[in-house]
Motif scaffolding. Structure first.
Motif, PDB file in Angstrom:
ATOM      1  N   UNK A 115       0.280  -9.095 -12.009  1.00 38.03           N
ATOM      2  CA  UNK A 115       1.553  -8.627 -11.388  1.00 38.03           C
ATOM      3  C   UNK A 115       1.236  -8.065 -10.196  1.00 38.03           C
ATOM      4  N   UNK A 116       1.912  -8.686  -9.091  1.00 38.67           N
ATOM      5  CA  UNK A 116       1.578  -8.132  -7.735  1.00 38.67           C
ATOM      6  C   UNK A 116       3.008  -7.440  -7.235  1.00 38.67           C
ATOM      7  N   UNK A 117       2.736  -6.299  -6.909  1.00 47.88           N
ATOM      8  CA  UNK A 117       3.915  -5.492  -6.275  1.00 47.88           C
ATOM      9  C   UNK A 117       3.809  -5.235  -4.751  1.00 47.88           C
ATOM     10  N   UNK A 118       4.769  -5.513  -4.039  1.00 50.99           N
ATOM     11  CA  UNK A 118       4.645  -5.375  -2.669  1.00 50.99           C
ATOM     12  C   UNK A 118       5.167  -3.774  -2.330  1.00 50.99           C
TER      13      UNK A 118
ATOM     14  N   UNK B  36       1.632   2.275   5.565  1.00 46.44           N
ATOM     15  CA  UNK B  36       1.501   0.733   5.599  1.00 46.44           C
ATOM     16  C   UNK B  36       2.094   0.082   4.700  1.00 46.44           C
ATOM     17  N   UNK B  37       1.916  -1.410   4.847  1.00 46.12           N
ATOM     18  CA  UNK B  37       2.475  -2.164   3.960  1.00 46.12           C
ATOM     19  C   UNK B  37       1.407  -2.547   2.884  1.00 46.12           C
ATOM     20  N   UNK B  38       1.592  -2.626   1.601  1.00 47.11           N
ATOM     21  CA  UNK B  38       0.634  -2.818   0.666  1.00 47.11           C
ATOM     22  C   UNK B  38       0.887  -3.647  -0.474  1.00 47.11           C
ATOM     23  N   UNK B  39      -0.140  -4.148  -0.969  1.00 51.09           N
ATOM     24  CA  UNK B  39       0.103  -5.072  -2.435  1.00 51.09           C
ATOM     25  C   UNK B  39      -0.690  -4.283  -3.408  1.00 51.09           C
TER      26      UNK B  39
ATOM     27  N   UNK C 148       8.771   2.489  -0.463  1.00 53.60           N
ATOM     28  CA  UNK C 148       9.914   1.443  -0.836  1.00 53.60           C
ATOM     29  C   UNK C 148       9.253   0.322  -1.567  1.00 53.60           C
ATOM     30  N   UNK C 149       9.626   0.058  -2.749  1.00 50.04           N
ATOM     31  CA  UNK C 149       9.292  -1.096  -3.633  1.00 50.04           C
ATOM     32  C   UNK C 149       9.947  -2.346  -2.943  1.00 50.04           C
ATOM     33  N   UNK C 150       8.988  -3.412  -2.184  1.00 46.41           N
ATOM     34  CA  UNK C 150       9.954  -4.394  -1.683  1.00 46.41           C
ATOM     35  C   UNK C 150      10.272  -5.569  -2.585  1.00 46.41           C
ATOM     36  N   UNK C 151       9.086  -5.773  -3.642  1.00 48.46           N
ATOM     37  CA  UNK C 151       9.185  -7.045  -4.190  1.00 48.46           C
ATOM     38  C   UNK C 151       7.968  -6.993  -5.411  1.00 48.46           C
ATOM     39  N   UNK C 152       8.086  -8.318  -6.196  1.00 50.36           N
ATOM     40  CA  UNK C 152       7.026  -8.288  -7.149  1.00 50.36           C
ATOM     41  C   UNK C 152       7.062  -9.837  -7.801  1.00 50.36           C
ATOM     42  N   UNK C 153       5.754 -10.385  -7.904  1.00 52.76           N
ATOM     43  CA  UNK C 153       5.505 -11.565  -8.404  1.00 52.76           C
ATOM     44  C   UNK C 153       4.800 -11.676  -9.375  1.00 52.76           C
TER      45      UNK C 153
ATOM     46  N   UNK D 253      -0.902  11.996  -0.117  1.00 49.47           N
ATOM     47  CA  UNK D 253      -2.251  11.958  -1.096  1.00 49.47           C
ATOM     48  C   UNK D 253      -1.837  11.726  -2.363  1.00 49.47           C
ATOM     49  N   UNK D 254      -2.851  10.999  -3.074  1.00 46.63           N
ATOM     50  CA  UNK D 254      -2.746  10.842  -4.690  1.00 46.63           C
ATOM     51  C   UNK D 254      -1.646  10.262  -5.263  1.00 46.63           C
ATOM     52  N   UNK D 255      -1.117   9.126  -4.470  1.00 46.30           N
ATOM     53  CA  UNK D 255      -0.043   8.437  -5.053  1.00 46.30           C
ATOM     54  C   UNK D 255      -0.397   7.629  -6.443  1.00 46.30           C
ATOM     55  N   UNK D 256       0.601   7.654  -7.232  1.00 46.12           N
ATOM     56  CA  UNK D 256       0.260   7.030  -8.559  1.00 46.12           C
ATOM     57  C   UNK D 256       1.253   5.982  -8.676  1.00 46.12           C
ATOM     58  N   UNK D 257       0.733   4.558  -8.847  1.00 49.28           N
ATOM     59  CA  UNK D 257       1.500   3.310  -9.298  1.00 49.28           C
ATOM     60  C   UNK D 257       1.397   3.161 -10.633  1.00 49.28           C
TER      61      UNK D 257
END
Ligand SMILES: Nc1ncnc2c1ncn2[C@@H]1O[C@H](COP(=O)(O)OP(=O)(O)OP(=O)(O)O)[C@@H](O)[C@H]1O
Length: 402
Positions: free
Chosen positions: A291-294, A335-338, A266-271, A302-306
């Protein structure tokens, strides 16, 4: 036909006779005058195609260009008006959602019928049945008639059937887009396994990103003919350029639906940040911009692409970057990531710019979460020094000719 060939199509055409009114069909039947009450429409015209064993081919083209007609002819559910089709091995296809199902039969009965049509004998069907039912994940409904199924349940059953009968050639027509993300991930793993085993795959999608990621070759269909065939990047780039210069063309590719399900990621937010790490939305031309995406990863993948894409206010695509192209790997554990993307110099000219953010599994076929126009930033400058969208680093030179 040579053993190395999976499909050989020679001079195949498909003609449809179109009637304005139902009664014209009857009038034409009794008329001695050819095509007096109908128009002729060639859905395919003189198509020659060979597919080698082990090739993974992406089939692209505008709506109505003949892709489904070609696939149905390969599968054998449609007869060509002329030409010949040779297929080496068992073909399993996911064409129109559940098109091969009998609505009055139960899920179990449909699996048995489908497997028998694909040439499995009673013993093989008995052996495969538990795998197919378990893969579909709809055990509870397997003895209900499929007419009571939701579209998600249909695709689960159709995919489970298609993929578990050990086909030599797998044909998939966009169908995967239905169904939940976890099931899509399970299917894509199977497709990757097939690819590794050297099976032949023909994959139709309007999403060029997944075609480029999954396929080695591509075929571009136009007006019922093969317009171009070759390595996936050159064909899809030519197609992309063609679509840009045909503004009236509307493709499903443009209709990116935001995934409402967030059971995997889930994309939670962006700054937006500048060099001082203060969060802001107005930047000066040439400034550093991050640009920081939470986001939250809920399951191991495995192998997620952003990816992050910039558009101007007229919806022109300015720049799309992703972690796969830049060989930057993302964590696979929950986990929660940026995720931060740093632009060293934002050389866009004054205006507002919109940002799309998306996460995909490694082949790009399954979209884990996608937020279109999630936010925007503006660029301003007090100087007037260039026009257009961006100022490309440059210098001038002048000299007198000798
Ligand atoms: N049964 C039919 N009778 C008349 N015309 C048909 C029939 N089936 C398909 N066509 C026409 O043949 C052309 C090719 O259709 P086809 O479904 O193969 O295109 P496609 O490239 O798969 O399109 P899409 O991307 O929308 O699925 C279209 O113009 C379609 O309207």
């Amino acid at each position: 036909m040579s053993y190395d060939l999976a499909v050989k199509i020679t001079d195949v055409s498909k003609l449809y006779k179109l009637y304005d009114r139902p009664e014209d069909r009857l009038k034409q039947f009794f008329s001695s005058n050819k095509n007096k009450f109908n128009k002729e429409f060639w859905a395919l015209k003189n198509v020659d195609l060979t597919v080698n064993r082990g090739e993974t081919i992406g089939l692209i083209g505008k709506n109505g260009s003949g892709k489904s007609t070609l696939l149905q002819i390969i599968v054998g559910t449609l007869q060509p008006s002329s030409g010949s089709v040779d297929v080496n091995g068992r073909v399993s296809a996911l064409l129109e959602l559940g098109s091969g199902f009998n609505p009055d039969f139960t899920g179990r009965e449909n699996i048995i019928m489908n497997s028998a049509i694909l040439g499995l004998n009673a013993e093989e069907i008995k052996e495969k049945l538990p795998d197919i039912i378990s893969f579909s994940g709809i055990e509870k409904f397997i003895d209900q008639p499929v007419k009571s199924y939701s579209s998600g349940m249909f695709v689960r059953l159709a995919f489970a059937c298609a993929i578990n009968v050990n086909p030599d050639i797998l044909i998939i027509d966009e169908a995967l887009a239905v169904g939940d993300i976890q099931f899509q991930l399970k299917c894509i793993e199977k497709m990757k396994e097939f690819k590794k085993q050297g099976k032949t795959i023909i994959f139709v999608s309007h999403d060029l990103y997944s075609i480029k990621n999954f396929c080695d070759q591509a075929i571009w269909m136009m007006d019922g003919q093969i317009h171009m065939r070759g390595d996936v990047h050159s064909v899809s780039n030519s197609y992309e350029n063609f679509m840009k210069t045909s503004p009236s063309q509307h493709t499903e590719e443009e209709e990116i639906e935001e995934d409402q399900q967030d059971d995997v990621l889930k994309i939670n937010g962006m700054e937006f940040y500048d060099t001082q790490f203060s969060d802001k939305k107005r930047f000066n031309y040439g400034e550093k911009l991050s640009i920081v995406v939470n986001y939250t990863l809920k399951k191991k993948v495995e192998g997620i692409v952003g990816g992050i894409a910039l558009y101007d206010s007229q919806d022109n695509y300015i720049c799309g970057l992703n972690t796969k192209l830049d060989k930057f790997s993302l964590p696979s554990e929950p986990g929660d990531y940026q995720l931060a993307l740093h632009y060293e110099q934002m050389n866009l000219l004054p205006g507002s710019y919109f940002v799309d953010v998306g996460f995909f599994e490694s082949s790009g076929i399954v979209r884990l979460d996608y937020k279109k126009k999630m936010d925007f930033f503006t660029i301003s400058t007090s100087e007037y020094f260039a026009e257009g969208i961006t100022c490309i680093p440059h210098n001038w030179n002048s000299r007198k000719e000798a």
